[in-house]
Design an enzyme around this catalytic site. Structure first.
Site, PDB file in Angstrom:
ATOM      1  N   SER A 191       1.925  -2.161  10.056  1.00  0.00           N
ATOM      2  CA  SER A 191       3.077  -1.288  10.257  1.00  0.00           C
ATOM      3  C   SER A 191       2.925  -0.579  11.974  1.00  0.00           C
ATOM      4  O   SER A 191       2.208  -0.354  12.375  1.00  0.00           O
ATOM      5  CB  SER A 191       3.378   0.059   9.527  1.00  0.00           C
ATOM      6  OG  SER A 191       3.485  -0.612   8.217  1.00  0.00           O
TER       7      SER A 191
ATOM      8  N   GLU B 125      -0.570  -6.340  -2.761  1.00  0.00           N
ATOM      9  CA  GLU B 125      -0.358  -4.882  -2.773  1.00  0.00           C
ATOM     10  C   GLU B 125       0.387  -4.611  -4.067  1.00  0.00           C
ATOM     11  O   GLU B 125       0.399  -3.393  -4.589  1.00  0.00           O
ATOM     12  CB  GLU B 125       0.153  -4.150  -1.543  1.00  0.00           C
ATOM     13  CG  GLU B 125      -0.838  -3.883  -0.458  1.00  0.00           C
ATOM     14  CD  GLU B 125      -0.041  -3.319   0.790  1.00  0.00           C
ATOM     15  OE1 GLU B 125      -0.577  -2.201   0.999  1.00  0.00           O
ATOM     16  OE2 GLU B 125       0.489  -4.006   1.378  1.00  0.00           O
TER      17      GLU B 125
END
Ligand code: FAD
Length: 362
Positions: free
Chosen positions: A122, A238
């Site tokens: 990110s 995830e």
């Protein structure tokens, strides 16, 4: 489906229970103290034979079925021990996309906890829309040179290595110009700054600036331009049920809240109890499917959404039972807010469900 332990599973559970009786109290379970000692906890669990249960023996795992990870999660929650450090998604990313040399060099240290890792995906302008990332890696002789700014990087303050996504080719469609690297965090040109969470925790994650940091071309994962494929593997894992072994932790929190009541349970607590049991059975069903060889695809988004709902239901129950008077339970409530953001937001999971499972034109 038979949810009872097999004789081997029961023996493993008993051994773990004995070990936890001796060791669980030695490690903090929350706040900055937890993050400061997470590496010691990881190594202690590994040394006792209770970490990396389902990963390949070749890299230090035990190659057991994923249900053993759930047993570990259940017993850790039961003993009030810290949670199992979560890094399965990184193991999967490097395991599936890294060449043999990278796997042999990096997977054992990642699994046994002697080398710490973070995930540099990110950026301030690239979260849900990850393909718009602007960090660059430019070839210079045998190295690449990295410039850019990552944010929300969990464990960045202690990490030795970062699984980094960076743009190596600005001239191709944006998904195709991204590459993945294993880059050393402790080198000139890497600056880590902690971020303070609403719960007060400062040790969990930070932002990282790369300003001329170097990474050998040999630490490119896969080929140039393969970064997007790796990213999809990592975010897919995830969201998977084995990583969703938190059901036991939620159930424990619900029991803890129930034990504090001196009157009827508030609706929020009853709802959290029902949701928690539903998640436990759902995780078991998913694992049972995995054992039957079913490979999950976009339905990981359903798991992630479900887990978020349960986490937040339990957070609301904590608030309903104790108000703001108990800092640890208030911290659980605050942390549950992050669940609908980390690993892909709930809105993004709904988009994936709509387009890839329901076939709607999103
Ligand atoms: C506790 C925690 C740990 C994290 N750890 C890491 C880590 O280790 N490494 C890492 O790389 N990242 C990490 N992240 C970052 C996480 O992956 C991002 O926060 C997440 O992907 C969302 O990106 P963003 O914060 O930029 O929000 P944005 O993408 O800016 O989204 C803002 C809002 O807009 C909505 N939105 C955006 N696009 C759409 C769309 N197309 N349709 C509908 N709604 C949309 C989102 O759902 C959200 O509500 C972590 C985050 C948290 C909270």
């Amino acid at each position: 489906m038979d949810f009872r332990d097999s004789p081997q599973e029961a023996e493993f559970r008993a051994r773990l229970r004995d070990w936890l009786a001796e060791n669980a109290d030695r490690f903090p379970t929350s706040g900055d103290e937890y993050w400061a000692r997470q590496g010691d906890w990881h190594q202690a669990l590994y040394a006792a034979g209770f970490f990396g249960s389902s990963w390949p023996k070749e890299f230090g795992g035990h190659e057991l079925p994923p249900v053993y990870d759930v047993i570990v999660d259940e017993e850790l929650a039961r003993a009030g021990a810290p949670p199992r450090p979560s890094l399965g998604y990184l193991v999967q990313g490097l395991g599936r996309h890294g060449g043999r040399e990278l796997q042999q060099r990096f997977l054992p240290g990642m699994i046994n906890g002697t080398e710490r890792w973070c995930q540099g995906f990110s950026e301030p302008g690239a979260g849900s829309d990850l393909a718009s990332l602007t960090t660059t890696a430019t070839r210079d002789g045998d190295d690449y040179v990295v410039h850019g700014h990552k944010i929300w990087t969990s464990y960045s303050d202690v990490a030795d290595w970062c699984l980094l996504l960076a743009r190596t080719d600005p001239d191709v469609p944006r998904h195709k110009g991204i590459s993945a690297f294993v880059i050393a965090m402790k080198q000139p040109g890497v600056e880590q700054r902690p971020l303070r969470m609403i719960s007060g925790v400062t040790r969990e994650f930070g932002q990282v600036r790369f300003d001329g940091a170097r990474v050998p071309a040999a630490q490119l994962v896969g080929a140039p331009g393969d970064g997007w494929k790796l990213a999809m593997t990592v975010v897919g894992h995830e969201r998977e049920p084995a990583t969703l072994g938190y059901a036991a932790r939620y159930a424990k929190l619900v029991r803890q809240l129930a034990s504090r009541l001196d009157g009827p349970a508030p609706d929020d607590l009853a709802w959290a109890a029902v949701q928690t049991e539903m998640l436990r059975l759902h995780v078991r069903r998913r694992l049972s499917e995995q054992l039957d060889g079913v490979v999950h695809g976009p339905d990981g988004s359903l798991d992630k959404l479900l887990m978020t709902w349960v986490d937040q239901a339990v957070g609301h129950a904590a608030l309903a039972v104790t108000g703001t008077g108990d800092p640890e339970l208030l911290g659980s409530y605050f942390y549950s807010r992050a669940q609908s953001v980390m690993g892909g937001t709930s809105q993004i999971q709904k988009n994936i469900i709509a387009s890839r499972i329901l076939g709607l034109g999103v």
